[in-house]
Scaffold this motif. Structure first.
Motif, PDB file in Angstrom:
ATOM      1  N   ALA A 254       0.822  -1.216   0.000  1.00 29.20           N
ATOM      2  CA  ALA A 254       0.000   0.000   0.000  1.00 29.20           C
ATOM      3  C   ALA A 254       0.855   1.265   0.000  1.00 29.20           C
ATOM      4  CB  ALA A 254      -0.925   0.000   1.214  1.00 29.20           C
ATOM      5  N   SER A 255       2.057   1.185   0.573  1.00 29.92           N
ATOM      6  CA  SER A 255       2.933   2.360   0.620  1.00 29.92           C
ATOM      7  C   SER A 255       3.597   2.663  -0.719  1.00 29.92           C
ATOM      8  CB  SER A 255       4.016   2.165   1.683  1.00 29.92           C
ATOM      9  OG  SER A 255       5.002   1.233   1.241  1.00 29.92           O
ATOM     10  N   LEU A 325      -2.020   5.503   5.437  1.00 35.36           N
ATOM     11  CA  LEU A 325      -1.465   4.232   4.982  1.00 35.36           C
ATOM     12  C   LEU A 325      -2.267   3.064   5.528  1.00 35.36           C
ATOM     13  CD1 LEU A 325       0.724   2.610   3.559  1.00 35.36           C
ATOM     14  CD2 LEU A 325       2.191   2.929   5.573  1.00 35.36           C
ATOM     15  N   ARG A 327      -5.477   2.994   6.192  1.00 36.08           N
ATOM     16  CA  ARG A 327      -6.696   2.867   5.392  1.00 36.08           C
ATOM     17  C   ARG A 327      -6.396   2.227   4.035  1.00 36.08           C
ATOM     18  NH1 ARG A 327      -7.984   8.252   7.280  1.00 36.08           N
ATOM     19  NH2 ARG A 327      -7.347   9.068   5.252  1.00 36.08           N
ATOM     20  N   ARG A 328      -5.308   2.654   3.401  1.00 38.40           N
ATOM     21  CA  ARG A 328      -4.962   2.071   2.100  1.00 38.40           C
ATOM     22  C   ARG A 328      -4.687   0.576   2.217  1.00 38.40           C
ATOM     23  NH1 ARG A 328      -0.508   6.494   0.002  1.00 38.40           N
ATOM     24  NH2 ARG A 328      -1.954   8.187  -0.506  1.00 38.40           N
TER      25      ARG A 328
END
Length: 346
Positions: A254-255, A325, A327-328
């Motif tokens: 996700a990052s 991050l 949430r992603r």
């Protein structure tokens, strides 16, 4: 040999085989639909959490678990007994609690299986054992006062999610504690329940929460609990082995930063926990901050190693970035559940 009799026998055998195969396929479809069941429960948890009015009336399933664990602790954990006896009693108590609670969950699923609204009850109960909404709220409650340089407010808020003395924490230490709690509890409170529920349904989810609650209550490295809670702590390590690494992967992906992967692979094993180091180091690399490090518990300094030692000290903005991050990563996890559920139901 051929003839009408043999043809009838073959037909009857084929019919029985098709019936058995149909039943087996039906069972497989029910089993493999568990990812979508957990996705529905997660959606309820995100939308509603566990309402305060409901807590006021019946408390919370984890509180019920805690009351049972506390009863066993007060009854059987005698500090004047031998280490081996206390370990054995703790292990037996742990197994009895897990089996009893898992059995109740299994019985509930069987009881509700023939009722059209039974799935609603199961989803609601499963939702109570996921903590993504409350975790976000607790961490955001730290970031808000810290953003306005309100250290006393930030200390009060961070004391709700960590065990260290908040009065010993400066602003970077408060931010570190918040991000560490966010990463570790994303694994323990969100991904692990979803993982075990998706694999084993409501009984598997309840079994995991029983293990995790036991660890949080009696799995401490102290004179009081090292023996009695030792077995529960080892079980928790095993139960979180896969979810912790899945959480690190979700954070890193996700990052969109290779540094998150590299820091996790390099530093995770240096952490005192065999599991918490994975999501924490992935978070440290993703945000380019340093986490863990020396901290104070009960007035004593514990010289923990740094995760991403070359990173900057985190601040309030780092907490907000960590929540974005978070949430992603959870959206990515939800998409994976959808994909798995769709694949196995098609």
């Amino acid at each position: 040999m051929s003839g009408p009799g043999s043809t009838d026998y073959v037909s009857r055998w084929q019919a029985r085989y098709d019936t058995r195969r149909g039943r087996s396929a039906s069972r497989s479809r029910r089993l493999l639909s568990l990812p979508l069941f957990m996705l529905a429960a997660w959606g309820v948890e995100v939308a509603f959490g566990w309402p305060a009015w409901l807590y006021a009336r019946i408390r919370h399933p984890v509180v019920w678990m805690g009351a049972l664990i506390d009863l066993c602790d007060r009854s059987l954990n005698r500090t004047d007994w031998a280490h081996g006896a206390r370990y054995a009693l703790g292990a037996v108590s742990t197994l009895i609690i897990i089996v009893a609670l898992t059995g109740l969950a299994w019985g509930l699923t069987r009881l509700l299986a023939g009722i059209w609204w039974g799935i609603i009850i199961e989803i609601t109960f499963a939702a109570s054992l996921i903590a993504s909404r409350s975790l976000y709220g607790h961490v955001a409650n730290v970031a808000r006062p810290l953003s306005h340089d309100d250290l006393s407010g930030a200390r009060r808020a961070v004391s709700m999610i960590v065990g260290r003395d908040p009065n010993q924490l400066d602003a970077p230490a408060i931010a570190r504690a918040s991000l560490e709690s966010l990463a570790e509890n994303m694994s323990d409170g969100v991904i692990a329940p979803l993982f075990w529920g998706a694999c084993l349904g409501l009984p598997g989810l309840v079994a995991y929460k029983a293990v995790n609650t036991l660890d949080s209550m009696v799995g401490h490295r102290s004179d009081t609990y090292e023996a009695f809670g030792g077995f529960a702590a080892r079980l928790d390590d095993i139960a979180n082995l896969v979810p912790a690494r899945l959480t690190a992967m979700l954070i890193a992906v996700a990052s969109l930063r290779l540094q998150s992967f590299s820091v996790a692979l390099r530093d995770a094993r240096a952490h005192r926990s065999p599991n918490a180091g994975w999501p924490e180091s992935a978070m440290a690399g993703a945000l380019n901050v340093r986490l863990s490090g020396p901290r104070i518990y009960s007035g004593q300094v514990h010289p923990e190693p740094w995760l991403n030692a070359d990173g900057k000290d985190p601040d309030a903005d780092s907490i907000w970035a960590g929540l974005v991050l978070y949430r992603r990563a959870l959206i990515l996890g939800a998409l994976i559940l959808v994909a798995i559920g769709w694949a196995v139901m098609s």
